[in-house]
Write a protein that holds these residues in place. Structure first.
Motif, PDB file in Angstrom:
ATOM      1  N   MET A  47     -10.347 -64.519  46.926  1.00 23.64           N
ATOM      2  CA  MET A  47      -9.198 -63.651  47.099  1.00 23.64           C
ATOM      3  C   MET A  47      -8.012 -64.175  46.294  1.00 23.64           C
ATOM      4  N   LEU A  48      -7.831 -65.489  46.317  1.00 17.52           N
ATOM      5  CA  LEU A  48      -6.717 -66.088  45.571  1.00 17.52           C
ATOM      6  C   LEU A  48      -6.866 -65.830  44.077  1.00 17.52           C
ATOM      7  N   LEU A  49      -8.101 -65.910  43.587  1.00 19.10           N
ATOM      8  CA  LEU A  49      -8.336 -65.650  42.164  1.00 19.10           C
ATOM      9  C   LEU A  49      -7.995 -64.200  41.812  1.00 19.10           C
ATOM     10  N   ARG A  50      -8.357 -63.265  42.681  1.00 17.99           N
ATOM     11  CA  ARG A  50      -8.040 -61.859  42.427  1.00 17.99           C
ATOM     12  C   ARG A  50      -6.529 -61.625  42.393  1.00 17.99           C
ATOM     13  N   LEU A  51      -5.820 -62.223  43.340  1.00 18.02           N
ATOM     14  CA  LEU A  51      -4.353 -62.085  43.346  1.00 18.02           C
ATOM     15  C   LEU A  51      -3.739 -62.705  42.098  1.00 18.02           C
ATOM     16  N   PHE A  52      -4.255 -63.873  41.713  1.00 16.90           N
ATOM     17  CA  PHE A  52      -3.754 -64.529  40.513  1.00 16.90           C
ATOM     18  C   PHE A  52      -3.959 -63.639  39.291  1.00 16.90           C
ATOM     19  N   LEU A  53      -5.163 -63.086  39.164  1.00 20.08           N
ATOM     20  CA  LEU A  53      -5.438 -62.202  38.029  1.00 20.08           C
ATOM     21  C   LEU A  53      -4.563 -60.957  38.080  1.00 20.08           C
ATOM     22  N   CYS A  54      -4.362 -60.420  39.281  1.00 22.16           N
ATOM     23  CA  CYS A  54      -3.546 -59.220  39.425  1.00 22.16           C
ATOM     24  C   CYS A  54      -2.102 -59.459  38.995  1.00 22.16           C
ATOM     25  N   PHE A  55      -1.565 -60.608  39.366  1.00 21.20           N
ATOM     26  CA  PHE A  55      -0.161 -60.877  39.076  1.00 21.20           C
ATOM     27  C   PHE A  55       0.085 -61.538  37.728  1.00 21.20           C
ATOM     28  N   THR A  56      -0.967 -61.934  37.028  1.00 15.15           N
ATOM     29  CA  THR A  56      -0.777 -62.508  35.698  1.00 15.15           C
ATOM     30  C   THR A  56      -1.410 -61.661  34.610  1.00 15.15           C
ATOM     31  N   LEU A  57      -2.639 -61.219  34.835  1.00 11.42           N
ATOM     32  CA  LEU A  57      -3.349 -60.484  33.795  1.00 11.42           C
ATOM     33  C   LEU A  57      -2.754 -59.094  33.555  1.00 11.42           C
ATOM     34  N   ILE A  58      -2.435 -58.381  34.615  1.00 15.85           N
ATOM     35  CA  ILE A  58      -1.879 -57.030  34.454  1.00 15.85           C
ATOM     36  C   ILE A  58      -0.538 -57.059  33.716  1.00 15.85           C
ATOM     37  N   PRO A  59       0.423 -57.927  34.092  1.00 15.94           N
ATOM     38  CA  PRO A  59       1.669 -57.959  33.314  1.00 15.94           C
ATOM     39  C   PRO A  59       1.469 -58.359  31.853  1.00 15.94           C
ATOM     40  N   VAL A  60       0.516 -59.249  31.579  1.00 12.63           N
ATOM     41  CA  VAL A  60       0.260 -59.642  30.187  1.00 12.63           C
ATOM     42  C   VAL A  60      -0.292 -58.462  29.400  1.00 12.63           C
ATOM     43  N   ILE A  61      -1.208 -57.708  30.007  1.00 14.69           N
ATOM     44  CA  ILE A  61      -1.750 -56.519  29.339  1.00 14.69           C
ATOM     45  C   ILE A  61      -0.647 -55.487  29.120  1.00 14.69           C
ATOM     46  N   GLU A  62       0.212 -55.305  30.126  1.00 22.58           N
ATOM     47  CA  GLU A  62       1.333 -54.359  29.996  1.00 22.58           C
ATOM     48  C   GLU A  62       2.262 -54.764  28.850  1.00 22.58           C
ATOM     49  N   LEU A  63       2.602 -56.045  28.789  1.00 18.37           N
ATOM     50  CA  LEU A  63       3.464 -56.509  27.695  1.00 18.37           C
ATOM     51  C   LEU A  63       2.811 -56.287  26.341  1.00 18.37           C
ATOM     52  N   TYR A  64       1.524 -56.584  26.243  1.00 17.75           N
ATOM     53  CA  TYR A  64       0.806 -56.376  24.993  1.00 17.75           C
ATOM     54  C   TYR A  64       0.851 -54.903  24.583  1.00 17.75           C
TER      55      TYR A  64
END
Length: 131
Positions: A1-18
């Motif tokens: 669960m922690l990994l999913r939250l981490f990915l949600c809060f880091t990966l999504i903003p990075v993709i959005e910025l890109y």
């Protein structure tokens, strides 16, 4: 669960910025910001309209003595769509608008129902009824 939250809060903003940077280089920074603002306003208006329609259906069903399970699921998805649309970005706006559009919202509801049934059959979810 922690990994999913981490990915949600880091990966999504990075993709959005890109995506924002890539779109900004093609159509310009001002136009990109304008698109994000316009999709936010359009999404908020659409979420409000869909939410009001759903609440009217819930009230109508309750007045007739019918449990509005489907309409309550619609209301939850519309709230999630509204929250996603508040997040600035192109990918989240597209996802939020897809959740607001009744055709894709119904497909998402079917997916959630199937997932819920799978979890229930495995015994991962315990449903207790109070009488």
């Amino acid at each position: 669960m922690l990994l999913r939250l981490f990915l949600c809060f880091t990966l999504i903003p990075v993709i959005e910025l890109y995506l924002l940077i890539k779109v900004g280089t093609v159509i310009g920074g001002f136009n990109t910001i304008l698109i994000v603002i316009l999709t936010g306003f359009a999404g908020a208006w659409l979420a409000r309209m869909e939410g009001l329609n759903t609440m009217l259906k819930v009230r109508r069903n309750l007045d007739q003595g019918i449990m509005p399970a489907e309409d309550l699921m619609d209301a939850l998805i519309i709230v999630i769509a509204g929250l996603v649309l508040i997040t600035p970005g192109l990918m989240t706006d597209v996802f939020g608008l897809m959740l607001l559009w009744p055709v894709t919202r119904n497909a998402f509801k079917r997916f959630l129902r199937k997932k819920f049934d799978e979890l229930k059959s495995k015994g991962d979810i315990n449903i207790t009824r109070f009488h």
